[in-house]
Design a protein around this motif. Structure first.
Motif, PDB file in Angstrom:
ATOM      1  N   UNK A  94      -0.258   8.076 -13.280  1.00  0.00           N
ATOM      2  CA  UNK A  94       0.263   6.668 -13.126  1.00  0.00           C
ATOM      3  C   UNK A  94      -0.793   5.941 -13.863  1.00  0.00           C
ATOM      4  N   UNK A  95      -0.294   4.534 -14.418  1.00  0.00           N
ATOM      5  CA  UNK A  95      -1.361   3.580 -14.885  1.00  0.00           C
ATOM      6  C   UNK A  95      -2.213   3.054 -13.906  1.00  0.00           C
ATOM      7  N   UNK A 107      10.990  14.054  -6.708  1.00  0.00           N
ATOM      8  CA  UNK A 107      11.267  14.287  -5.347  1.00  0.00           C
ATOM      9  C   UNK A 107      12.137  13.258  -4.847  1.00  0.00           C
ATOM     10  N   UNK A 108      12.736  13.059  -3.762  1.00  0.00           N
ATOM     11  CA  UNK A 108      13.772  12.234  -3.186  1.00  0.00           C
ATOM     12  C   UNK A 108      12.977  10.712  -3.271  1.00  0.00           C
ATOM     13  N   UNK A 109      13.819   9.523  -3.041  1.00  0.00           N
ATOM     14  CA  UNK A 109      13.257   8.416  -2.914  1.00  0.00           C
ATOM     15  C   UNK A 109      12.478   8.167  -1.879  1.00  0.00           C
ATOM     16  N   UNK A 110      11.193   7.653  -2.128  1.00  0.00           N
ATOM     17  CA  UNK A 110      10.317   7.231  -0.867  1.00  0.00           C
ATOM     18  C   UNK A 110       9.936   5.746  -0.758  1.00  0.00           C
ATOM     19  N   UNK A 111      10.277   5.060  -2.090  1.00  0.00           N
ATOM     20  CA  UNK A 111       9.745   3.691  -2.293  1.00  0.00           C
ATOM     21  C   UNK A 111      11.121   2.781  -2.272  1.00  0.00           C
ATOM     22  N   UNK A 112      11.437   2.234  -1.311  1.00  0.00           N
ATOM     23  CA  UNK A 112      12.705   1.614  -0.996  1.00  0.00           C
ATOM     24  C   UNK A 112      12.670   0.112  -1.231  1.00  0.00           C
ATOM     25  N   UNK A 113      13.800  -0.687  -1.569  1.00  0.00           N
ATOM     26  CA  UNK A 113      14.077  -2.066  -1.519  1.00  0.00           C
ATOM     27  C   UNK A 113      14.472  -2.425  -0.073  1.00  0.00           C
ATOM     28  N   UNK A 114      14.147  -3.358   0.262  1.00  0.00           N
ATOM     29  CA  UNK A 114      14.582  -3.917   1.498  1.00  0.00           C
ATOM     30  C   UNK A 114      15.248  -5.525   1.279  1.00  0.00           C
ATOM     31  N   UNK A 115      16.325  -5.385   1.027  1.00  0.00           N
ATOM     32  CA  UNK A 115      17.146  -6.766   0.472  1.00  0.00           C
ATOM     33  C   UNK A 115      16.561  -8.077   0.992  1.00  0.00           C
ATOM     34  N   UNK A 116      16.173  -8.947   0.107  1.00  0.00           N
ATOM     35  CA  UNK A 116      15.719 -10.322   0.796  1.00  0.00           C
ATOM     36  C   UNK A 116      14.341 -10.257   1.489  1.00  0.00           C
ATOM     37  N   UNK A 117      13.851  -9.168   1.523  1.00  0.00           N
ATOM     38  CA  UNK A 117      12.319  -9.070   2.023  1.00  0.00           C
ATOM     39  C   UNK A 117      11.369  -8.498   1.075  1.00  0.00           C
ATOM     40  N   UNK A 118      11.537  -7.396   0.595  1.00  0.00           N
ATOM     41  CA  UNK A 118      10.509  -6.581  -0.277  1.00  0.00           C
ATOM     42  C   UNK A 118      10.684  -5.048  -0.484  1.00  0.00           C
ATOM     43  N   UNK A 119       9.552  -4.316  -0.263  1.00  0.00           N
ATOM     44  CA  UNK A 119       9.762  -3.009  -0.380  1.00  0.00           C
ATOM     45  C   UNK A 119       8.867  -2.280   0.685  1.00  0.00           C
ATOM     46  N   UNK A 120       9.234  -1.248   1.127  1.00  0.00           N
ATOM     47  CA  UNK A 120       8.483  -0.352   2.040  1.00  0.00           C
ATOM     48  C   UNK A 120       8.548   0.999   1.453  1.00  0.00           C
ATOM     49  N   UNK A 121       7.304   1.666   1.549  1.00  0.00           N
ATOM     50  CA  UNK A 121       7.100   3.195   1.474  1.00  0.00           C
ATOM     51  C   UNK A 121       7.467   4.288   2.745  1.00  0.00           C
ATOM     52  N   UNK A 126      -8.243   9.655  -6.133  1.00  0.00           N
ATOM     53  CA  UNK A 126      -7.600   9.061  -6.994  1.00  0.00           C
ATOM     54  C   UNK A 126      -6.595   9.693  -7.663  1.00  0.00           C
ATOM     55  N   UNK A 127      -5.806  10.437  -6.628  1.00  0.00           N
ATOM     56  CA  UNK A 127      -4.891  11.592  -7.284  1.00  0.00           C
ATOM     57  C   UNK A 127      -3.613  11.237  -6.469  1.00  0.00           C
ATOM     58  N   UNK A 128      -2.526  11.398  -7.041  1.00  0.00           N
ATOM     59  CA  UNK A 128      -1.066  11.713  -6.510  1.00  0.00           C
ATOM     60  C   UNK A 128      -0.594  12.912  -6.587  1.00  0.00           C
ATOM     61  N   UNK A 129      -0.133  13.250  -5.649  1.00  0.00           N
ATOM     62  CA  UNK A 129       0.929  14.542  -5.690  1.00  0.00           C
ATOM     63  C   UNK A 129       2.179  14.441  -5.274  1.00  0.00           C
ATOM     64  N   UNK A 130       3.112  14.734  -5.821  1.00  0.00           N
ATOM     65  CA  UNK A 130       4.606  15.004  -5.007  1.00  0.00           C
ATOM     66  C   UNK A 130       5.024  16.309  -5.364  1.00  0.00           C
ATOM     67  N   UNK A 131       5.217  17.076  -3.943  1.00  0.00           N
ATOM     68  CA  UNK A 131       5.568  18.450  -3.876  1.00  0.00           C
ATOM     69  C   UNK A 131       4.387  19.300  -4.975  1.00  0.00           C
ATOM     70  N   UNK A 132       4.801  19.846  -5.605  1.00  0.00           N
ATOM     71  CA  UNK A 132       3.802  20.643  -6.493  1.00  0.00           C
ATOM     72  C   UNK A 132       3.312  20.279  -7.811  1.00  0.00           C
ATOM     73  N   UNK A 191      -2.641   1.113  -8.200  1.00  0.00           N
ATOM     74  CA  UNK A 191      -2.986  -0.134  -7.348  1.00  0.00           C
ATOM     75  C   UNK A 191      -1.668  -0.289  -6.458  1.00  0.00           C
ATOM     76  N   UNK A 192      -0.487  -0.289  -6.971  1.00  0.00           N
ATOM     77  CA  UNK A 192       0.680  -0.734  -6.291  1.00  0.00           C
ATOM     78  C   UNK A 192       1.064   0.357  -5.397  1.00  0.00           C
ATOM     79  N   UNK A 193       0.690   1.631  -5.588  1.00  0.00           N
ATOM     80  CA  UNK A 193       1.010   2.784  -4.875  1.00  0.00           C
ATOM     81  C   UNK A 193       0.099   3.058  -3.550  1.00  0.00           C
ATOM     82  N   UNK A 194      -1.215   2.665  -3.979  1.00  0.00           N
ATOM     83  CA  UNK A 194      -2.237   2.585  -2.790  1.00  0.00           C
ATOM     84  C   UNK A 194      -1.784   1.553  -1.962  1.00  0.00           C
ATOM     85  N   UNK A 195      -1.444   0.469  -2.472  1.00  0.00           N
ATOM     86  CA  UNK A 195      -0.987  -0.806  -1.515  1.00  0.00           C
ATOM     87  C   UNK A 195       0.217  -0.405  -0.532  1.00  0.00           C
ATOM     88  N   UNK A 196       1.066   0.072  -1.253  1.00  0.00           N
ATOM     89  CA  UNK A 196       2.181   0.671  -0.307  1.00  0.00           C
ATOM     90  C   UNK A 196       1.973   1.758   0.507  1.00  0.00           C
TER      91      UNK A 196
END
Length: 223
Positions: free
Chosen positions: A151-152, A205-219, A140-146, A157-162
């Motif tokens: 998160x709420x 950190x840099x973007x890892x959750x991207x929008x794909x126009x007309x389709x949705x999102x990708x991690x 139940x933890x998220x780490x980005x770099x150090x 839930x969103x991040x786990x799904x991605x």
């Protein structure tokens, strides 16, 4: 390592959908059946790591189906039942069930019990890593770099799904169904929550959750 595969066999539609949604939100790959008619074929086709099995089913009941599972599969089994008698619990456990959950139950407890059984079997998934982003689903933890990222519950839930679908584009309807439990609500619910999640991640950190126009999102680690 792919997400653990869960097969749910439950005849009550409301319970079946709720369990399927809760397990999918927790990051498992889930299939659901209303009865055990096609169980043998489903075991062969999907090779589940664990079966969530109702006892009171039309046709063959859960105890009979448990014997089928034990004959054909090494999957873990968590039984669901409205029967709370000691004899029924002992019968299920004696026939090879790994755990026994009495209705009504809290979905979070069921998910925890499923995870515990999979852990004992050595079939839980390790943390998902996308570049410097580490999503520890079990912990139940998220780490980005150090940095630890706070998160709420919805953002988690969103991040786990991605994370469970990393490198795959997922649409807004898929996300609504998996995270909120329905697919016909305003799409901006997804947009708003993804935007907030993205800002929190990009603070470290840099973007890892991207929008794909007309389709949705990708991690993924790269644009």
């Amino acid at each position: 390592m792919n997400a653990p595969r869960i097969l749910v066999v439950e005849d009550a539609e409301a319970i079946r959908v709720a369990v399927e949604t809760a397990l999918a939100t927790a990051g498992f790959s889930v299939r659901a059946l209303p009865d055990g008619t096609a169980l043998e074929a489903e075991l062969s086709r999907t090779r589940p790591d664990l079966v969530v099995l109702d006892v009171m089913l039309p046709g063959r009941d859960g105890f009979e189906l448990l014997r089928v599972i034990r004959r054909l599969s090494a999957a873990g089994v968590v039984m669901l039942t409205a029967r709370d008698g000691v004899e029924d619990r002992l019968r299920g456990l004696g026939d090879g069930a790994d755990d026994y959950v009495v209705k009504p139950f809290v979905l979070a407890e069921l998910v925890a019990r499923v995870t515990a059984v999979l852990r004992r079997m050595g079939r839980t998934q390790p943390a998902v890593e996308v570049g410097d982003l580490v999503v520890d689903v079990e912990g139940g933890r998220v780490r980005y770099g150090a940095a630890e990222v706070e998160l709420t519950s919805t953002e988690w839930k969103l991040l786990v799904y991605f994370a469970r679908h990393r490198d795959r584009v997922v649409g807004k309807t898929q996300i609504l169904t998996a995270v909120w439990g329905y697919g016909d609500y305003a799409a901006n619910l997804v947009e708003v929550n993804v935007s907030t999640l993205r800002r929190k991640l990009e603070a470290h950190g840099p973007r890892v959750l991207h929008t794909v126009r007309g389709q949705g999102y990708v991690l993924r680690g790269e644009p």
